[in-house]
Design a protein around this motif. Sequence first.
Motif, mmCIF file in Angstrom:
data_model
loop_
_atom_site.group_PDB
_atom_site.id
_atom_site.type_symbol
_atom_site.label_atom_id
_atom_site.label_comp_id
_atom_site.label_asym_id
_atom_site.label_seq_id
_atom_site.Cartn_x
_atom_site.Cartn_y
_atom_site.Cartn_z
ATOM 1 N N SER A 56 1.942 -10.198 -0.182
ATOM 2 C CA SER A 56 3.045 -10.857 -0.881
ATOM 3 C C SER A 56 2.966 -10.639 -2.385
ATOM 4 O O SER A 56 3.890 -10.995 -3.112
ATOM 5 C CB SER A 56 3.049 -12.352 -0.570
ATOM 6 O OG SER A 56 1.835 -12.933 -0.986
ATOM 7 N N ASP A 57 1.882 -10.039 -2.871
ATOM 8 C CA ASP A 57 1.754 -9.732 -4.298
ATOM 9 C C ASP A 57 2.849 -8.774 -4.764
ATOM 10 O O ASP A 57 3.140 -8.703 -5.955
ATOM 11 C CB ASP A 57 0.397 -9.101 -4.603
ATOM 12 C CG ASP A 57 -0.749 -10.065 -4.392
ATOM 13 O OD1 ASP A 57 -0.474 -11.250 -4.145
ATOM 14 O OD2 ASP A 57 -1.905 -9.632 -4.473
ATOM 15 N N LEU A 60 5.540 -10.262 -6.930
ATOM 16 C CA LEU A 60 5.241 -10.756 -8.272
ATOM 17 C C LEU A 60 5.753 -9.790 -9.332
ATOM 18 O O LEU A 60 5.790 -8.578 -9.116
ATOM 19 C CB LEU A 60 3.729 -10.918 -8.449
ATOM 20 C CG LEU A 60 3.050 -11.986 -7.615
ATOM 21 C CD1 LEU A 60 1.543 -11.920 -7.812
ATOM 22 C CD2 LEU A 60 3.569 -13.354 -7.978
ATOM 23 N N THR A 62 5.488 -7.505 -12.745
ATOM 24 C CA THR A 62 4.429 -6.568 -13.124
ATOM 25 C C THR A 62 3.275 -7.222 -13.878
ATOM 26 O O THR A 62 2.114 -6.973 -13.527
ATOM 27 C CB THR A 62 5.023 -5.415 -13.963
ATOM 28 O OG1 THR A 62 6.068 -4.809 -13.213
ATOM 29 C CG2 THR A 62 3.974 -4.390 -14.298
ATOM 30 N N LEU A 64 2.063 -10.206 -13.774
ATOM 31 C CA LEU A 64 1.254 -11.028 -12.881
ATOM 32 C C LEU A 64 0.494 -10.169 -11.875
ATOM 33 O O LEU A 64 -0.636 -10.491 -11.502
ATOM 34 C CB LEU A 64 2.133 -12.055 -12.172
ATOM 35 C CG LEU A 64 2.776 -13.092 -13.087
ATOM 36 C CD1 LEU A 64 3.652 -14.032 -12.293
ATOM 37 C CD2 LEU A 64 1.739 -13.847 -13.882
ATOM 38 N N GLN A 65 1.101 -9.067 -11.439
ATOM 39 C CA GLN A 65 0.373 -8.136 -10.575
ATOM 40 C C GLN A 65 -0.830 -7.562 -11.307
ATOM 41 O O GLN A 65 -1.926 -7.449 -10.731
ATOM 42 C CB GLN A 65 1.282 -6.989 -10.128
ATOM 43 C CG GLN A 65 2.303 -7.370 -9.096
ATOM 44 C CD GLN A 65 3.164 -6.182 -8.697
ATOM 45 O OE1 GLN A 65 2.953 -5.053 -9.135
ATOM 46 N NE2 GLN A 65 4.149 -6.429 -7.856
ATOM 47 N N ARG A 68 -3.595 -10.160 -11.616
ATOM 48 C CA ARG A 68 -4.292 -10.324 -10.341
ATOM 49 C C ARG A 68 -5.242 -9.159 -10.093
ATOM 50 O O ARG A 68 -6.357 -9.339 -9.625
ATOM 51 C CB ARG A 68 -3.289 -10.456 -9.211
ATOM 52 C CG ARG A 68 -4.002 -10.757 -7.908
ATOM 53 C CD ARG A 68 -3.156 -11.380 -6.903
ATOM 54 N NE ARG A 68 -2.792 -12.732 -7.297
ATOM 55 C CZ ARG A 68 -1.958 -13.478 -6.606
ATOM 56 N NH1 ARG A 68 -1.404 -13.015 -5.524
ATOM 57 N NH2 ARG A 68 -1.654 -14.703 -6.988
#
Length: 161
Positions: A56-57, A60, A62, A64-65, A68
């Motif tokens: 599910s990433d 998100l 860019t 926030l990706q 992570r």
Amino acid sequence: MTEAWDAAVEAQIRGAVQRGEFDNLPGMGKPIPGRGMPYDESWWIKSFLEREKLPSDLLLPTPLQLRRRIEQVPDEVRDLPTEQSVRDFVGQLNAQIVAWLRNPEGPRVAVRPVNVDEVVHRWRAERVRPEVTTPAVAPVTAVAPSRRTRRSWWLRWRRRG
């Protein structure tokens, strides 16, 4: 004109029902998934991710990706075989971060390039650290303490108090 069209469509549906074309369809007699749930605009995206087993990433933005991925760097480099492969991995991630910093889009989230030397230092420290192994010990059979041992423990404890 629409009435004639509706009548023609209804006639075709009735004919298909009589011929049995709607019998034994997959899902027949089962409840419709999601019925009774509040409407979700992105239901089709969620079902696609679930069906294709995608993380599910991907939903998100860019920055926030990237954040992570930065958090996951220690786990991702842990199994890499050489220092150069660790440096290459972090270099590729830093290239993506710099590309985003040059043309930021999406929410304003602080994202900084990863310190390559720090990651390599941690990687080395984890590689040098010996594996914690438990020594092979013969199994001990449990023997119930005798009544006398339990009583003497109780008496010693009472004297202290």
